[in-house]
Motif scaffolding. Structure first.
Motif, mmCIF file in Angstrom:
data_model
loop_
_atom_site.group_PDB
_atom_site.id
_atom_site.type_symbol
_atom_site.label_atom_id
_atom_site.label_comp_id
_atom_site.label_asym_id
_atom_site.label_seq_id
_atom_site.Cartn_x
_atom_site.Cartn_y
_atom_site.Cartn_z
ATOM 1 N N THR A 11 45.373 33.692 46.030
ATOM 2 C CA THR A 11 46.605 32.984 46.372
ATOM 3 C C THR A 11 47.203 32.360 45.122
ATOM 4 O OG1 THR A 11 45.657 32.471 48.532
ATOM 5 C CG2 THR A 11 47.592 31.209 47.869
ATOM 6 N N PRO A 12 48.479 32.639 44.856
ATOM 7 C CA PRO A 12 49.111 32.072 43.655
ATOM 8 C C PRO A 12 49.212 30.547 43.692
ATOM 9 C CG PRO A 12 50.463 33.824 44.613
ATOM 10 C CD PRO A 12 49.378 33.513 45.594
ATOM 11 N N THR A 13 49.097 29.957 42.517
ATOM 12 C CA THR A 13 49.335 28.535 42.299
ATOM 13 C C THR A 13 50.418 28.442 41.240
ATOM 14 O OG1 THR A 13 47.010 28.035 42.764
ATOM 15 C CG2 THR A 13 48.280 26.351 41.598
ATOM 16 N N ASP A 14 51.512 27.809 41.568
ATOM 17 C CA ASP A 14 52.652 27.705 40.655
ATOM 18 C C ASP A 14 53.114 29.077 40.182
ATOM 19 O OD1 ASP A 14 52.624 24.919 40.849
ATOM 20 O OD2 ASP A 14 51.195 24.739 39.200
ATOM 21 N N ASP A 73 38.795 33.889 49.366
ATOM 22 C CA ASP A 73 40.070 33.704 48.688
ATOM 23 C C ASP A 73 40.011 33.973 47.185
ATOM 24 O OD1 ASP A 73 41.169 32.993 51.125
ATOM 25 O OD2 ASP A 73 40.820 30.861 50.807
ATOM 26 N N TYR A 74 38.996 34.700 46.734
ATOM 27 C CA TYR A 74 38.883 35.061 45.324
ATOM 28 C C TYR A 74 38.336 36.477 45.220
ATOM 29 C CZ TYR A 74 33.972 34.027 46.138
ATOM 30 O OH TYR A 74 32.706 34.016 46.650
ATOM 31 N N ARG A 75 38.476 37.059 44.048
ATOM 32 C CA ARG A 75 37.923 38.397 43.787
ATOM 33 C C ARG A 75 37.304 38.413 42.401
ATOM 34 N NH1 ARG A 75 43.033 40.089 45.133
ATOM 35 N NH2 ARG A 75 44.485 39.215 43.670
ATOM 36 N N ILE A 76 36.371 39.336 42.196
ATOM 37 C CA ILE A 76 35.721 39.505 40.902
ATOM 38 C C ILE A 76 36.511 40.558 40.126
ATOM 39 C CG2 ILE A 76 33.618 40.216 39.718
ATOM 40 C CD1 ILE A 76 32.086 39.349 42.287
ATOM 41 N N LEU A 77 37.038 40.174 38.973
ATOM 42 C CA LEU A 77 37.818 41.101 38.150
ATOM 43 C C LEU A 77 36.961 41.817 37.116
ATOM 44 C CD1 LEU A 77 41.064 39.054 37.395
ATOM 45 C CD2 LEU A 77 40.706 40.784 39.151
ATOM 46 N N GLU A 78 36.089 41.066 36.456
ATOM 47 C CA GLU A 78 35.212 41.620 35.422
ATOM 48 C C GLU A 78 33.856 40.941 35.529
ATOM 49 O OE1 GLU A 78 36.736 41.857 31.406
ATOM 50 O OE2 GLU A 78 38.780 41.644 32.176
ATOM 51 N N MET A 79 32.844 41.579 34.922
ATOM 52 C CA MET A 79 31.514 40.991 34.968
ATOM 53 C C MET A 79 30.669 41.456 33.803
ATOM 54 S SD MET A 79 30.246 43.208 38.213
ATOM 55 C CE MET A 79 31.855 43.736 38.772
ATOM 56 N N GLU A 80 29.741 40.623 33.428
ATOM 57 C CA GLU A 80 28.720 40.945 32.435
ATOM 58 C C GLU A 80 27.387 40.689 33.119
ATOM 59 O OE1 GLU A 80 29.420 38.874 28.758
ATOM 60 O OE2 GLU A 80 31.507 39.539 28.703
#
Length: 74
Positions: free
Chosen positions: A12-15, A44-51
């Motif tokens: 969800t966008p903030t500003d 309400d979040y997703r994983i974009l990248e990971m190490e």
């Protein structure tokens, strides 16, 4: 010990922007709420990248609790 990190992004966008931040595992509840404005047990979040050494077992919608469990296994 190997550093385990994930880049999370709020859905969800903030500003007008989608907040994102890198987190080291294990992640505390308050960190996600503070940096992304969402609760850890929400979707309400997703994983974009990971190490992570087990990244092939993780998708963008894997819950943080599952990541914590996998960290303990490795």
């Amino acid at each position: 010990m190997e550093e385990l990190k994930v880049l999370l992004e709020a859905k969800t966008p903030t500003d007008g922007e989608l907040p994102s931040a890198w987190f080291e595992l294990p992640i505390c509840d308050y960190e996600i709420e503070e940096k992304l404005g969402v609760e850890m047990d929400s979707t309400d979040y997703r994983i974009l990248e990971m190490e992570l050494p087990f990244s092939d077992e993780v998708s963008e919608d894997t819950p943080i609790q599952v990541l914590h469990f996998k960290c303990e296994e490795h």
